[in-house]
Enzyme design. Sequence first.
Site, mmCIF file in Angstrom:
data_model
loop_
_atom_site.group_PDB
_atom_site.id
_atom_site.type_symbol
_atom_site.label_atom_id
_atom_site.label_comp_id
_atom_site.label_asym_id
_atom_site.label_seq_id
_atom_site.Cartn_x
_atom_site.Cartn_y
_atom_site.Cartn_z
ATOM 1 N N GLY A 83 -2.180 2.885 -4.254
ATOM 2 C CA GLY A 83 -3.543 2.367 -4.144
ATOM 3 C C GLY A 83 -3.630 1.179 -3.210
ATOM 4 O O GLY A 83 -2.677 0.412 -3.034
ATOM 5 N N TYR B 94 -11.497 3.823 -19.486
ATOM 6 C CA TYR B 94 -11.198 4.222 -18.111
ATOM 7 C C TYR B 94 -11.897 5.525 -17.730
ATOM 8 O O TYR B 94 -12.690 5.570 -16.786
ATOM 9 C CB TYR B 94 -9.687 4.354 -17.934
ATOM 10 N N HIS C 41 -14.709 -3.557 -5.199
ATOM 11 C CA HIS C 41 -14.096 -2.727 -4.163
ATOM 12 C C HIS C 41 -14.866 -1.442 -3.885
ATOM 13 O O HIS C 41 -14.511 -0.713 -2.955
ATOM 14 C CB HIS C 41 -12.657 -2.386 -4.558
ATOM 15 N N LYS D 14 -15.713 11.864 -1.534
ATOM 16 C CA LYS D 14 -15.034 11.823 -0.235
ATOM 17 C C LYS D 14 -15.593 12.795 0.796
ATOM 18 O O LYS D 14 -15.153 12.802 1.947
ATOM 19 C CB LYS D 14 -13.532 12.072 -0.413
ATOM 20 N N ASP E 180 -18.506 5.461 0.263
ATOM 21 C CA ASP E 180 -17.211 4.833 0.031
ATOM 22 C C ASP E 180 -17.357 3.325 0.196
ATOM 23 O O ASP E 180 -18.046 2.859 1.118
ATOM 24 C CB ASP E 180 -16.171 5.350 1.034
ATOM 25 N N LEU F 54 -9.842 2.483 3.433
ATOM 26 C CA LEU F 54 -8.744 1.881 4.178
ATOM 27 C C LEU F 54 -7.990 2.908 5.009
ATOM 28 O O LEU F 54 -7.243 2.529 5.910
ATOM 29 C CB LEU F 54 -7.797 1.172 3.215
ATOM 30 N N ALA G 198 -9.198 4.816 7.243
ATOM 31 C CA ALA G 198 -9.666 4.651 8.620
ATOM 32 C C ALA G 198 -8.907 3.530 9.315
ATOM 33 O O ALA G 198 -8.514 3.651 10.492
ATOM 34 C CB ALA G 198 -11.168 4.358 8.618
ATOM 35 N N LYS G 199 -8.683 2.432 8.601
ATOM 36 C CA LYS G 199 -7.976 1.289 9.202
ATOM 37 C C LYS G 199 -6.485 1.580 9.359
ATOM 38 O O LYS G 199 -5.855 1.139 10.333
ATOM 39 C CB LYS G 199 -8.197 0.045 8.345
ATOM 40 N N GLU G 200 -5.900 2.331 8.412
ATOM 41 C CA GLU G 200 -4.488 2.696 8.535
ATOM 42 C C GLU G 200 -4.260 3.565 9.773
ATOM 43 O O GLU G 200 -3.274 3.380 10.506
ATOM 44 C CB GLU G 200 -4.036 3.446 7.277
#
Length: 729
Positions: free
Chosen positions: A29, A87, A165, A277, A371, A375, A377-379
């Site tokens: 995560g 949860y 987040h 997604k 979303d 992350l 996209a940034k990776e």
Amino acid sequence: MPRLIIVSNRLPLSLTREGGEVRLEQSAGGLATGLAGPHERLGGLWVGWPGSTEALSEDERARIARQLTDHRAVPVWLDPDDVKRFYDGFSNGVLWPLFHYLIDQVPLHVRDWGAYERVNRRFAEVVAAHHRPGDLVWVHDYHLMLVPQLVRELVPGARIGFFLHIPFPASDVFRTLPNRERLLEGMLGADLVGFHTAAYMRHFASSLLRILGIAVDVDRAQLGERTVRLGVFPMGIDAGRFARLGADPEVAREVSALRGSGDCAVLLAIDRLDYTKGIPRRLLAFDRLLRRHPSLRERVRLIQVAVPSRTHIEAYRKFRRHVDALVGRLNSSFATSRWAPVHYIYRSLSERELVALYRAADVMLVTPVRDGMNLVAKEFVAARTDEDGVLVLSEFAGAAAELAEALHVNPYDVDRTSEIYYHALRLPAEERRARMLGLRRRVTTYDVEHWVRSFLGALEAADSAGERPAPPPATTPPAVVDRLRAAPHLLLLLDYDGTLVPHASVPELATPDEPLLDLLRTLAARPRTAVHVVSGRSRESLERWLGRLPIGLHADHGFWSRPAGSATWVPRPLPPMEWRERALAILEQAAARTPGSLVEHKTVSLAWHYRMADPEFGAAQANELRLHLTEMLSNLPVEIVAGDKMIEVRPHGVHKGVIVPVLLAEMPPDTAIAALGNDPTDEDLFAALPPDAVTVRVGPGVSRAQIRVASVTAARRLLEAIVASPARG
């Protein structure tokens, strides 16, 4: 830097069992990965759930606890049933779909709130048990929205930050949620509330106004003596690590194997298998691409990585079956003996495998229907040290607010999305490089370290700027009650709306209830006690509601007075009123263009009320109206006063403080004075009283009052306490 206590649903280490042996391994995560470095460097604690301990023996549990302590991780041990209901039930069954605008996924009966509240309280108790003065507490995400307020109750002086987040939805969506007030109040326990984008922060501010009636001034909300800061802090990644992995020779060999001869372009998508997604729409757009451009068949393929997620939840199992069927249909429609259009991978991949895919892709598809950031996209950008590749990014991902050089798509528009896929495949090398250079500058500059520094810096700045909660005043409500009870004589000056009764949607509905009337009668009957209601209401309203009580009444902010025991209203000298027609015309224009607002006519003043108007539109109209009145009436002897959901125009010198000299002259020198009020018009009364008077602000807002109580209910309790025992003889 102070010690940092990170609080998240899961610890960065999770329990696993292999071959009968229980051990800890690194959690997956973005949060666990992103905060691992800062946690190690700052030497703080990480509070969270380590995973299911149901099958652990006492010895295993003790050993795991020691290992967690070595990693400065503090476990929150939870009952298995609470975990499931907290949860799966409320966090992911209610909050997750609703915050992502998928209201149809919210169950008809929202259950498990009790478990959510119970688990949040358990987290807060663990934080409080480990908190030391000077610590920074950083609470993360939608699972723990109540924790900031619960920690503040246990550790009043704690410095607390909260970061969400996932998206914060538009207020009309958030308002559909049961327990919405408690969730907002929980977040407001923090000193700093952070979001990925300015849009999420605006939605939160709108919900505060519409649901709690708390207005946000640019980036801060005032809660009594405490200021809550709001901020935008887009989360970054460890860009350097992805760049280093991209240069690894083993990764390079894997890239060559994936690319093969290079004749087939690669579209890549990597997601958790989650209905937010956008995977089905992505597959439909790819289907449309192959139908519209047959020349691409056998020349392009889509690698879709779907990481298993929440596989025990029926909605996710059903979603997987839907995706599997779409992949099967697509491959059966277009596959040849040499080529399959979709390479579908349903499993988790190592970081090295992910980077190899990032480096092999011609086009990266990040197209969620909603979303918080994304992350992935940034990776992808960080891994592309070759400065090639194209990023196709949904405009509904938080990352779209930062990554302007990507090709943005609306994933709901399948036809247009398919054409953008085609455009991405045909993009010239020079433009691909120019776009990637811009993306890489942003991703490498604003990495996870920058995110941590900016958030914690803002949290510390709020503290150093004097925005910490003020220490409790020297005179606390119990001491006030004792002092007022013991006074030889007592003078009570009480505002009406917002102090003795809640604000009503329209002025005529603010009628007193029987418990209030009984309370005022009891106070008035108390020996050597004088009770006066001082209100901006008209004398007709006060006479109708309170006229039978043996108390003093003061209407129109003190212009009209009726002594206790008298039926006669006595006015003060009438001030010049030549401004009235001009002001009335302006207020009526405002009422005409603001649905739900109205103009109240009083003897010497005019008030524009907008409590029933749309909160945001009403607040904007109020600001505009106040400026307009100030400009148009600047040379006339009037004041423009902004109250609670109203703007009033009144003559100079007519305010609640004018009654004070007359009332003080009637009382003996040993009289104790207490005044209660809730809005700016009561500040005039407070200012006119002697320094030793007890002044009480009811509700939030800046005030010169000595003490504050939270609500009308609390104000009534304070008054009830005065008559709970007899006055001294």
